[in-house]
Write a protein that holds these residues in place. Structure first.
Motif, PDB file in Angstrom:
ATOM      1  N   ALA A 333       0.860  -1.082  -0.054  1.00 13.47           N
ATOM      2  CA  ALA A 333      -0.217   0.116  -0.067  1.00 13.47           C
ATOM      3  C   ALA A 333       0.826   1.314   0.138  1.00 13.47           C
ATOM      4  O   ALA A 333       0.745   2.187  -0.647  1.00 13.47           O
ATOM      5  CB  ALA A 333      -0.966   0.035   1.351  1.00 13.47           C
ATOM      6  N   LEU A 334       1.932   1.415   0.815  1.00 14.70           N
ATOM      7  CA  LEU A 334       2.932   2.369   0.708  1.00 14.70           C
ATOM      8  C   LEU A 334       3.524   2.571  -0.565  1.00 14.70           C
ATOM      9  O   LEU A 334       3.620   3.855  -1.081  1.00 14.70           O
ATOM     10  CB  LEU A 334       4.208   2.184   1.720  1.00 14.70           C
ATOM     11  N   MET A 335       3.834   1.652  -1.371  1.00 12.56           N
ATOM     12  CA  MET A 335       4.353   1.606  -2.704  1.00 12.56           C
ATOM     13  C   MET A 335       3.304   2.213  -3.785  1.00 12.56           C
ATOM     14  O   MET A 335       3.677   3.089  -4.506  1.00 12.56           O
ATOM     15  CB  MET A 335       4.840   0.213  -3.190  1.00 12.56           C
ATOM     16  N   ARG A 336       2.124   1.548  -3.455  1.00 15.70           N
ATOM     17  CA  ARG A 336       1.015   2.187  -4.301  1.00 15.70           C
ATOM     18  C   ARG A 336       0.914   3.766  -3.952  1.00 15.70           C
ATOM     19  O   ARG A 336       0.623   4.638  -4.992  1.00 15.70           O
ATOM     20  CB  ARG A 336      -0.332   1.392  -4.358  1.00 15.70           C
ATOM     21  N   ALA A 337       0.789   4.063  -2.757  1.00 13.79           N
ATOM     22  CA  ALA A 337       0.823   5.653  -2.141  1.00 13.79           C
ATOM     23  C   ALA A 337       1.795   6.518  -2.962  1.00 13.79           C
ATOM     24  O   ALA A 337       1.699   7.570  -3.308  1.00 13.79           O
ATOM     25  CB  ALA A 337       0.893   5.801  -0.852  1.00 13.79           C
ATOM     26  N   ALA A 338       3.095   5.949  -3.164  1.00 15.75           N
ATOM     27  CA  ALA A 338       4.022   6.532  -3.781  1.00 15.75           C
ATOM     28  C   ALA A 338       3.896   7.007  -5.175  1.00 15.75           C
ATOM     29  O   ALA A 338       3.947   7.896  -5.572  1.00 15.75           O
ATOM     30  CB  ALA A 338       5.519   5.817  -3.549  1.00 15.75           C
ATOM     31  N   LEU A 339       3.353   5.597  -5.931  1.00 17.41           N
ATOM     32  CA  LEU A 339       2.882   5.911  -7.280  1.00 17.41           C
ATOM     33  C   LEU A 339       1.936   7.069  -7.380  1.00 17.41           C
ATOM     34  O   LEU A 339       1.762   7.749  -8.510  1.00 17.41           O
ATOM     35  CB  LEU A 339       2.551   4.646  -7.950  1.00 17.41           C
ATOM     36  N   ILE A 340       1.089   7.265  -6.466  1.00 16.85           N
ATOM     37  CA  ILE A 340      -0.247   8.198  -6.737  1.00 16.85           C
ATOM     38  C   ILE A 340       0.170   9.406  -6.247  1.00 16.85           C
ATOM     39  O   ILE A 340      -0.121  10.236  -7.097  1.00 16.85           O
ATOM     40  CB  ILE A 340      -1.128   7.461  -5.708  1.00 16.85           C
ATOM     41  N   LEU A 341       0.729   9.367  -5.300  1.00 15.25           N
ATOM     42  CA  LEU A 341       1.125  10.935  -4.535  1.00 15.25           C
ATOM     43  C   LEU A 341       2.143  11.543  -5.114  1.00 15.25           C
ATOM     44  O   LEU A 341       2.245  12.999  -4.949  1.00 15.25           O
ATOM     45  CB  LEU A 341       1.304  10.689  -3.107  1.00 15.25           C
ATOM     46  N   ALA A 342       3.348  11.022  -5.442  1.00 10.71           N
ATOM     47  CA  ALA A 342       4.446  11.495  -6.052  1.00 10.71           C
ATOM     48  C   ALA A 342       4.235  12.411  -7.397  1.00 10.71           C
ATOM     49  O   ALA A 342       3.521  12.071  -8.101  1.00 10.71           O
ATOM     50  CB  ALA A 342       5.467  10.697  -6.453  1.00 10.71           C
ATOM     51  N   PRO A 343       4.821  13.568  -7.474  1.00 10.87           N
ATOM     52  CA  PRO A 343       4.464  14.313  -8.632  1.00 10.87           C
ATOM     53  C   PRO A 343       5.346  13.759  -9.718  1.00 10.87           C
ATOM     54  O   PRO A 343       5.984  13.087  -9.864  1.00 10.87           O
ATOM     55  CB  PRO A 343       5.389  15.672  -8.347  1.00 10.87           C
ATOM     56  N   ASP A 344       4.547  13.964 -11.002  1.00 12.09           N
ATOM     57  CA  ASP A 344       5.105  13.223 -12.263  1.00 12.09           C
ATOM     58  C   ASP A 344       6.263  13.845 -12.597  1.00 12.09           C
ATOM     59  O   ASP A 344       7.073  13.065 -13.211  1.00 12.09           O
ATOM     60  CB  ASP A 344       4.009  13.583 -13.398  1.00 12.09           C
ATOM     61  N   ASN A 345       6.506  15.201 -12.416  1.00 13.91           N
ATOM     62  CA  ASN A 345       7.711  15.899 -12.797  1.00 13.91           C
ATOM     63  C   ASN A 345       8.383  16.137 -11.474  1.00 13.91           C
ATOM     64  O   ASN A 345       8.284  17.133 -10.853  1.00 13.91           O
ATOM     65  CB  ASN A 345       7.317  17.270 -13.521  1.00 13.91           C
TER      66      ASN A 345
END
Length: 417
Positions: A333-345
Protein backbone atom coordinates in the motif's frame (compact mmCIF):
# COMPACT_ATOMS: atom_id res chain seq x y z
CA UNK A 1 -10.75 39.93 42.59
CA UNK A 2 -9.05 36.45 42.78
CA UNK A 3 -7.80 37.09 46.37
CA UNK A 4 -9.43 37.74 49.72
CA UNK A 5 -8.15 37.95 53.29
CA UNK A 6 -10.20 36.44 56.07
CA UNK A 7 -9.62 35.94 59.76
CA UNK A 8 -9.11 32.32 60.75
CA UNK A 9 -12.39 30.86 61.93
CA UNK A 10 -14.41 33.37 59.92
CA UNK A 11 -13.57 32.68 56.25
CA UNK A 12 -11.19 29.75 56.24
CA UNK A 13 -13.74 27.52 54.48
CA UNK A 14 -14.73 28.13 50.84
CA UNK A 15 -18.23 29.01 49.63
CA UNK A 16 -19.20 25.44 48.64
CA UNK A 17 -17.94 21.92 48.21
CA UNK A 18 -17.39 22.51 44.49
CA UNK A 19 -14.99 25.37 45.29
CA UNK A 20 -12.78 23.29 47.62
CA UNK A 21 -9.12 23.13 46.52
CA UNK A 22 -6.52 20.87 48.07
CA UNK A 23 -3.15 22.26 49.20
CA UNK A 24 0.26 20.83 48.33
CA UNK A 25 1.65 20.68 51.85
CA UNK A 26 4.96 19.18 50.67
CA UNK A 27 5.77 22.43 48.85
CA UNK A 28 4.66 24.79 51.63
CA UNK A 29 7.09 27.66 52.32
CA UNK A 30 7.40 29.21 55.80
CA UNK A 31 8.81 32.58 56.90
CA UNK A 32 9.29 33.28 60.62
CA UNK A 33 10.47 36.44 62.35
CA UNK A 34 10.95 36.89 66.10
CA UNK A 35 11.56 40.20 67.87
CA UNK A 36 11.78 42.19 64.62
CA UNK A 37 12.21 45.86 65.63
CA UNK A 38 10.42 48.46 63.51
CA UNK A 39 11.98 51.80 64.36
CA UNK A 40 9.83 54.84 64.97
CA UNK A 41 8.79 56.57 61.76
CA UNK A 42 10.00 53.64 59.62
CA UNK A 43 8.46 50.83 57.55
CA UNK A 44 9.26 47.09 57.45
CA UNK A 45 8.46 45.49 54.06
CA UNK A 46 8.52 41.74 53.32
CA UNK A 47 8.12 40.79 49.60
CA UNK A 48 7.09 37.17 48.84
CA UNK A 49 7.37 35.55 45.41
CA UNK A 50 4.20 33.56 44.59
CA UNK A 51 5.13 31.09 41.78
CA UNK A 52 1.84 29.14 41.89
CA UNK A 53 -1.79 29.85 42.82
CA UNK A 54 -1.57 29.46 46.61
CA UNK A 55 -3.06 30.14 50.04
CA UNK A 56 -1.02 32.53 52.25
CA UNK A 57 -1.51 32.12 56.03
CA UNK A 58 -0.60 35.27 58.02
CA UNK A 59 -0.07 35.47 61.78
CA UNK A 60 1.69 38.27 63.70
CA UNK A 61 1.52 40.27 66.92
CA UNK A 62 3.18 43.37 68.39
CA UNK A 63 4.91 42.99 71.75
CA UNK A 64 3.43 44.88 74.65
CA UNK A 65 0.04 45.32 72.99
CA UNK A 66 1.19 48.30 70.93
CA UNK A 67 -0.40 48.90 67.56
CA UNK A 68 1.23 48.99 64.11
CA UNK A 69 -0.19 49.84 60.70
CA UNK A 70 -0.58 46.66 58.62
CA UNK A 71 -1.30 46.49 54.85
CA UNK A 72 -0.71 44.14 51.91
CA UNK A 73 -0.23 44.65 48.15
CA UNK A 74 -0.01 42.20 45.22
CA UNK A 75 1.43 42.66 41.72
CA UNK A 76 0.48 40.02 39.13
CA UNK A 77 3.15 38.84 36.67
CA UNK A 78 1.35 40.34 33.68
CA UNK A 79 0.54 43.67 35.35
CA UNK A 80 2.74 46.76 35.71
CA UNK A 81 1.39 48.09 39.02
CA UNK A 82 0.64 46.51 42.37
CA UNK A 83 -2.89 46.42 43.81
CA UNK A 84 -3.68 47.06 47.49
CA UNK A 85 -5.30 43.87 48.77
CA UNK A 86 -5.49 44.83 52.46
CA UNK A 87 -6.04 48.49 53.22
CA UNK A 88 -3.75 50.03 55.89
CA UNK A 89 -5.14 49.38 59.38
CA UNK A 90 -3.58 49.96 62.81
CA UNK A 91 -3.76 46.68 64.71
CA UNK A 92 -1.95 44.89 67.53
CA UNK A 93 -2.11 41.46 65.87
CA UNK A 94 -3.66 39.69 62.90
CA UNK A 95 -4.33 36.05 61.98
CA UNK A 96 -5.93 35.02 58.68
CA UNK A 97 -5.54 33.60 55.20
CA UNK A 98 -5.12 35.11 51.75
CA UNK A 99 -6.45 33.12 48.76
CA UNK A 100 -4.28 33.83 45.69
CA UNK A 101 -5.50 32.47 42.32
CA UNK A 102 -2.65 33.78 40.20
CA UNK A 103 1.13 34.30 40.28
CA UNK A 104 3.15 37.39 41.13
CA UNK A 105 4.76 39.18 44.08
CA UNK A 106 2.96 39.72 47.39
CA UNK A 107 4.39 42.47 49.63
CA UNK A 108 3.48 42.59 53.34
CA UNK A 109 3.97 46.04 54.97
CA UNK A 110 4.24 46.90 58.67
CA UNK A 111 4.43 50.69 59.07
CA UNK A 112 5.46 52.56 62.24
CA UNK A 113 5.48 55.96 60.53
CA UNK A 114 2.62 57.15 62.73
CA UNK A 115 4.77 56.75 65.85
CA UNK A 116 7.23 59.57 66.61
CA UNK A 117 8.36 58.25 69.97
CA UNK A 118 8.49 54.45 70.37
CA UNK A 119 9.76 51.57 68.27
CA UNK A 120 7.67 48.42 67.91
CA UNK A 121 8.79 44.80 68.35
CA UNK A 122 7.10 42.45 65.89
CA UNK A 123 6.87 38.63 65.68
CA UNK A 124 5.35 36.94 62.64
CA UNK A 125 4.92 33.60 60.89
CA UNK A 126 3.91 33.31 57.21
CA UNK A 127 3.12 30.09 55.29
CA UNK A 128 2.59 29.88 51.50
CA UNK A 129 0.93 26.59 50.38
CA UNK A 130 0.42 25.92 46.62
CA UNK A 131 -3.10 24.87 45.61
CA UNK A 132 -3.89 21.63 43.78
CA UNK A 133 -6.76 22.52 41.45
CA UNK A 134 -8.15 19.14 40.32
CA UNK A 135 -10.94 20.78 38.26
CA UNK A 136 -8.36 22.54 36.07
CA UNK A 137 -6.58 19.23 35.44
CA UNK A 138 -9.86 17.58 34.45
CA UNK A 139 -10.66 20.40 32.03
CA UNK A 140 -7.23 20.11 30.40
CA UNK A 141 -7.65 16.34 30.01
CA UNK A 142 -11.06 16.94 28.42
CA UNK A 143 -9.51 19.36 25.89
CA UNK A 144 -6.73 16.91 24.97
CA UNK A 145 -9.21 14.03 24.66
CA UNK A 146 -11.48 16.09 22.38
CA UNK A 147 -8.57 16.95 20.05
CA UNK A 148 -7.48 13.30 19.91
CA UNK A 149 -11.03 12.10 19.20
CA UNK A 150 -11.29 14.57 16.31
CA UNK A 151 -8.14 13.22 14.64
CA UNK A 152 -9.25 9.62 15.11
CA UNK A 153 -12.75 10.37 13.79
CA UNK A 154 -11.33 12.11 10.71
CA UNK A 155 -9.23 9.05 9.83
CA UNK A 156 -12.11 6.62 10.34
CA UNK A 157 -14.52 8.73 8.27
CA UNK A 158 -11.97 8.93 5.46
CA UNK A 159 -11.61 5.14 5.51
CA UNK A 160 -15.39 4.76 5.26
CA UNK A 161 -15.57 7.10 2.28
CA UNK A 162 -12.81 5.16 0.53
CA UNK A 163 -14.73 1.92 1.19
CA UNK A 164 -17.73 3.49 -0.51
CA UNK A 165 -15.58 4.52 -3.49
CA UNK A 166 -14.28 0.97 -3.78
CA UNK A 167 -17.79 -0.48 -3.75
CA UNK A 168 -19.02 1.93 -6.43
CA UNK A 169 -15.99 1.54 -8.75
CA UNK A 170 -17.78 -0.62 -11.34
CA UNK A 171 -20.83 1.63 -11.34
CA UNK A 172 -18.75 4.78 -11.86
CA UNK A 173 -16.80 3.09 -14.66
CA UNK A 174 -20.05 2.16 -16.43
CA UNK A 175 -21.40 5.70 -16.06
CA UNK A 176 -18.21 7.16 -17.56
CA UNK A 177 -18.43 4.77 -20.52
CA UNK A 178 -22.05 5.82 -21.09
CA UNK A 179 -20.98 9.45 -20.90
CA UNK A 180 -18.32 8.87 -23.57
CA UNK A 181 -20.87 7.21 -25.89
CA UNK A 182 -23.39 9.99 -25.34
CA UNK A 183 -20.70 12.63 -25.91
CA UNK A 184 -19.76 11.11 -29.25
CA UNK A 185 -23.39 11.23 -30.38
CA UNK A 186 -23.71 14.82 -29.28
CA UNK A 187 -20.48 15.63 -31.08
CA UNK A 188 -21.77 14.16 -34.32
CA UNK A 189 -25.13 15.93 -34.01
CA UNK A 190 -23.53 19.24 -33.15
CA UNK A 191 -21.10 18.92 -36.06
CA UNK A 192 -23.93 18.26 -38.51
CA UNK A 193 -25.89 21.21 -37.19
CA UNK A 194 -22.82 23.42 -37.49
CA UNK A 195 -22.31 22.46 -41.16
CA UNK A 196 -25.98 22.95 -41.98
CA UNK A 197 -26.08 26.47 -40.61
CA UNK A 198 -22.83 27.36 -42.34
CA UNK A 199 -24.34 26.31 -45.69
CA UNK A 200 -27.34 28.48 -44.96
CA UNK A 201 -25.01 31.42 -44.40
CA UNK A 202 -23.31 30.82 -47.76
CA UNK A 203 -26.63 30.50 -49.67
CA UNK A 204 -28.66 33.24 -48.06
CA UNK A 205 -26.85 36.53 -47.65
CA UNK A 206 -29.99 38.25 -46.41
CA UNK A 207 -30.09 35.89 -43.42
CA UNK A 208 -26.37 36.01 -42.69
CA UNK A 209 -26.69 37.64 -39.28
CA UNK A 210 -29.38 35.31 -37.96
CA UNK A 211 -27.75 32.17 -39.36
CA UNK A 212 -24.36 33.20 -37.92
CA UNK A 213 -25.84 33.36 -34.42
CA UNK A 214 -27.12 29.79 -34.79
CA UNK A 215 -23.71 28.68 -36.06
CA UNK A 216 -21.95 30.27 -33.06
CA UNK A 217 -24.31 28.50 -30.69
CA UNK A 218 -23.68 25.18 -32.43
CA UNK A 219 -19.90 25.77 -32.27
CA UNK A 220 -20.14 26.34 -28.51
CA UNK A 221 -22.11 23.12 -28.13
CA UNK A 222 -19.49 21.32 -30.19
CA UNK A 223 -16.70 22.58 -27.94
CA UNK A 224 -18.60 21.51 -24.83
CA UNK A 225 -19.20 18.06 -26.31
CA UNK A 226 -15.50 17.70 -27.16
CA UNK A 227 -14.56 18.83 -23.65
CA UNK A 228 -16.96 16.35 -22.03
CA UNK A 229 -15.62 13.54 -24.18
CA UNK A 230 -12.01 14.43 -23.39
CA UNK A 231 -12.67 14.71 -19.64
CA UNK A 232 -14.51 11.40 -19.52
CA UNK A 233 -11.75 9.71 -21.53
CA UNK A 234 -9.08 11.04 -19.17
CA UNK A 235 -11.05 9.96 -16.10
CA UNK A 236 -11.57 6.47 -17.48
CA UNK A 237 -7.89 6.16 -18.38
CA UNK A 238 -6.93 7.31 -14.88
CA UNK A 239 -9.20 4.71 -13.27
CA UNK A 240 -7.79 1.97 -15.49
CA UNK A 241 -4.24 3.02 -14.65
CA UNK A 242 -4.97 2.99 -10.91
CA UNK A 243 -6.24 -0.59 -11.18
CA UNK A 244 -2.88 -1.74 -12.59
CA UNK A 245 -0.54 0.03 -10.16
CA UNK A 246 1.07 -3.26 -9.15
CA UNK A 247 2.43 -3.67 -12.69
CA UNK A 248 4.94 -0.92 -11.85
CA UNK A 249 6.41 -2.92 -8.97
CA UNK A 250 9.79 -3.53 -10.66
CA UNK A 251 12.54 -5.71 -9.10
CA UNK A 252 14.47 -2.55 -8.22
CA UNK A 253 11.42 -1.11 -6.40
CA UNK A 254 11.02 -4.42 -4.54
CA UNK A 255 14.70 -4.30 -3.59
CA UNK A 256 14.33 -0.74 -2.27
CA UNK A 257 11.38 -1.77 -0.11
CA UNK A 258 13.25 -4.83 1.19
CA UNK A 259 16.08 -2.56 2.37
CA UNK A 260 13.49 -0.68 4.45
CA UNK A 261 11.87 -3.84 5.90
CA UNK A 262 12.97 -3.19 9.50
CA UNK A 263 11.89 0.49 9.83
CA UNK A 264 8.65 -0.20 7.93
CA UNK A 265 7.91 -3.08 10.33
CA UNK A 266 8.51 -0.68 13.25
CA UNK A 267 6.02 1.82 11.77
CA UNK A 268 3.53 -0.99 11.18
CA UNK A 269 3.73 -2.16 14.81
CA UNK A 270 3.59 1.43 16.14
CA UNK A 271 0.36 2.30 14.28
CA UNK A 272 -1.35 -1.11 14.55
CA UNK A 273 -4.15 -0.59 17.08
CA UNK A 274 -3.23 3.07 17.68
CA UNK A 275 -6.78 4.32 16.98
CA UNK A 276 -8.43 1.98 19.44
CA UNK A 277 -8.55 1.53 23.21
CA UNK A 278 -5.55 -0.39 24.65
CA UNK A 279 -7.78 -3.06 26.19
CA UNK A 280 -9.16 -3.84 22.74
CA UNK A 281 -5.99 -3.58 20.63
CA UNK A 282 -3.40 -5.02 23.05
CA UNK A 283 -5.48 -7.78 24.69
CA UNK A 284 -3.61 -11.10 25.02
CA UNK A 285 -0.25 -11.96 23.57
CA UNK A 286 -1.24 -11.69 19.86
CA UNK A 287 -0.19 -8.58 18.00
CA UNK A 288 -2.70 -6.19 16.46
CA UNK A 289 -3.04 -5.87 12.71
CA UNK A 290 -3.02 -2.46 11.12
CA UNK A 291 -6.24 -1.47 9.32
CA UNK A 292 -6.99 1.02 6.56
CA UNK A 293 -7.92 3.86 8.90
CA UNK A 294 -4.60 3.54 10.74
CA UNK A 295 -2.60 3.59 7.49
CA UNK A 296 -4.49 6.71 6.42
CA UNK A 297 -3.84 8.18 9.89
CA UNK A 298 -0.09 7.59 9.37
CA UNK A 299 -0.18 9.37 5.97
CA UNK A 300 -2.11 12.25 7.59
CA UNK A 301 0.37 12.56 10.47
CA UNK A 302 3.21 12.87 7.91
CA UNK A 303 1.21 15.51 5.92
CA UNK A 304 1.17 13.32 2.79
CA UNK A 305 -2.64 13.64 2.61
CA UNK A 306 -5.07 16.05 4.24
CA UNK A 307 -7.78 15.31 6.80
CA UNK A 308 -10.69 16.36 4.55
CA UNK A 309 -12.43 14.44 1.77
CA UNK A 310 -10.04 11.91 0.18
CA UNK A 311 -9.00 12.30 -3.49
CA UNK A 312 -10.89 9.91 -5.76
CA UNK A 313 -7.71 8.11 -6.83
CA UNK A 314 -6.81 7.28 -3.22
CA UNK A 315 -8.98 4.14 -3.41
CA UNK A 316 -6.25 2.52 -5.53
CA UNK A 317 -4.04 2.18 -2.44
CA UNK A 318 -6.44 -0.43 -1.01
CA UNK A 319 -7.59 -2.10 -4.22
CA UNK A 320 -7.81 -5.84 -3.61
CA UNK A 321 -6.97 -5.47 0.12
CA UNK A 322 -9.07 -6.50 3.09
CA UNK A 323 -9.94 -4.13 5.93
CA UNK A 324 -7.07 -5.55 8.03
CA UNK A 325 -3.62 -5.24 6.42
CA UNK A 326 -0.73 -7.62 6.92
CA UNK A 327 2.82 -6.24 6.96
CA UNK A 328 3.31 -7.20 3.29
CA UNK A 329 0.03 -5.52 2.30
CA UNK A 330 1.06 -2.45 4.33
CA UNK A 331 4.34 -2.16 2.35
CA UNK A 332 2.49 -2.73 -0.94
CA UNK A 333 0.00 0.00 0.00
CA UNK A 334 2.91 2.40 0.72
CA UNK A 335 4.39 1.61 -2.72
CA UNK A 336 1.02 2.37 -4.32
CA UNK A 337 0.80 5.60 -2.32
CA UNK A 338 4.20 6.64 -3.70
CA UNK A 339 3.05 6.03 -7.29
CA UNK A 340 -0.16 8.00 -6.70
CA UNK A 341 1.06 10.90 -4.54
CA UNK A 342 4.50 11.60 -6.06
CA UNK A 343 4.62 14.46 -8.61
CA UNK A 344 4.97 13.30 -12.22
CA UNK A 345 7.75 15.83 -12.75
CA UNK A 346 10.18 15.42 -9.86
CA UNK A 347 12.91 17.51 -11.56
CA UNK A 348 10.73 20.60 -11.62
CA UNK A 349 11.70 21.46 -15.21
CA UNK A 350 9.15 21.96 -17.96
CA UNK A 351 10.59 19.41 -20.41
CA UNK A 352 11.60 16.75 -17.86
CA UNK A 353 10.58 13.16 -18.49
CA UNK A 354 7.88 11.52 -16.38
CA UNK A 355 9.26 10.11 -13.14
CA UNK A 356 9.96 6.37 -13.02
CA UNK A 357 8.46 4.12 -10.28
CA UNK A 358 11.88 3.89 -8.56
CA UNK A 359 12.08 7.69 -8.41
CA UNK A 360 8.57 7.97 -6.97
CA UNK A 361 9.27 5.40 -4.26
CA UNK A 362 12.54 7.22 -3.44
CA UNK A 363 10.54 10.48 -3.22
CA UNK A 364 8.19 8.89 -0.68
CA UNK A 365 11.03 7.48 1.46
CA UNK A 366 12.88 10.81 1.51
CA UNK A 367 9.67 12.68 2.28
CA UNK A 368 8.98 10.36 5.24
CA UNK A 369 12.52 10.86 6.56
CA UNK A 370 12.29 14.65 6.18
CA UNK A 371 8.85 14.86 7.85
CA UNK A 372 10.16 12.71 10.71
CA UNK A 373 12.50 15.55 11.73
CA UNK A 374 9.58 17.91 12.42
CA UNK A 375 6.45 15.84 12.98
CA UNK A 376 4.88 15.85 16.51
CA UNK A 377 2.60 12.73 16.38
CA UNK A 378 0.34 13.98 19.24
CA UNK A 379 -2.16 11.09 19.06
CA UNK A 380 0.38 8.29 19.58
CA UNK A 381 1.45 7.30 23.07
CA UNK A 382 5.10 7.75 24.05
CA UNK A 383 6.23 4.23 23.09
CA UNK A 384 4.60 4.29 19.66
CA UNK A 385 5.86 7.83 19.03
CA UNK A 386 9.48 6.90 19.82
CA UNK A 387 9.32 3.78 17.62
CA UNK A 388 7.89 5.78 14.70
CA UNK A 389 10.51 8.54 14.93
CA UNK A 390 13.33 5.98 15.17
CA UNK A 391 11.96 4.16 12.11
CA UNK A 392 11.78 7.42 10.10
CA UNK A 393 15.36 8.21 11.09
CA UNK A 394 16.48 4.77 9.84
CA UNK A 395 14.67 5.34 6.55
CA UNK A 396 16.62 8.59 6.17
CA UNK A 397 19.89 6.72 6.65
CA UNK A 398 18.89 4.09 4.07
CA UNK A 399 17.96 6.75 1.49
CA UNK A 400 21.45 8.24 1.85
CA UNK A 401 22.83 4.83 0.90
CA UNK A 402 20.46 4.69 -2.10
CA UNK A 403 21.81 8.00 -3.42
CA UNK A 404 25.19 6.32 -4.05
CA UNK A 405 23.73 3.24 -5.80
CA UNK A 406 21.96 3.46 -9.17
CA UNK A 407 20.00 0.59 -10.79
CA UNK A 408 21.39 -0.85 -14.08
CA UNK A 409 20.02 1.10 -17.03
CA UNK A 410 19.26 -2.08 -19.03
CA UNK A 411 17.08 -3.37 -16.18
CA UNK A 412 14.92 -0.27 -16.29
CA UNK A 413 14.62 -0.44 -20.07
CA UNK A 414 13.62 -4.11 -19.95
CA UNK A 415 10.95 -3.43 -17.36
CA UNK A 416 9.56 -0.44 -19.26
CA UNK A 417 9.22 -2.62 -22.37
Amino acid sequence: HPMSLSRQGEGSTTEGADEYVELDLDKTLTWTGNAVIVQRGSVFRLPLLVPYPSVLAIQFEVEGGYDIEFSLTFKEDNEDEAVVMVEPDRVTDREGQLDIDTTGVCEIIWSNEHSWISSKTLSYQLQLAPKLDMRWRKRMMAVVTAATDFRMLAAVEMAERIDEDLRSLKQRTSLLQQTITSSKERTAAAHAKHERYLSHVRRLEEEVEAAKQHADAAAQELREAHADEANATRSLASLEQMRHLDDELTPHVASMLERCDDPLAMIYEAYAGSLYAPEESDRGDSRSMLDRAELLHFLQDLDLIGRGDPPEILFAIFSGCSQQLTLDLFKRALMRAALILAPDNLDGTENAEQAQPEQKVMWLLRTLADKGKRVKLPVLDLRRRIETLQALEKIGEITLEFSNVKPPSNEIKAESQ
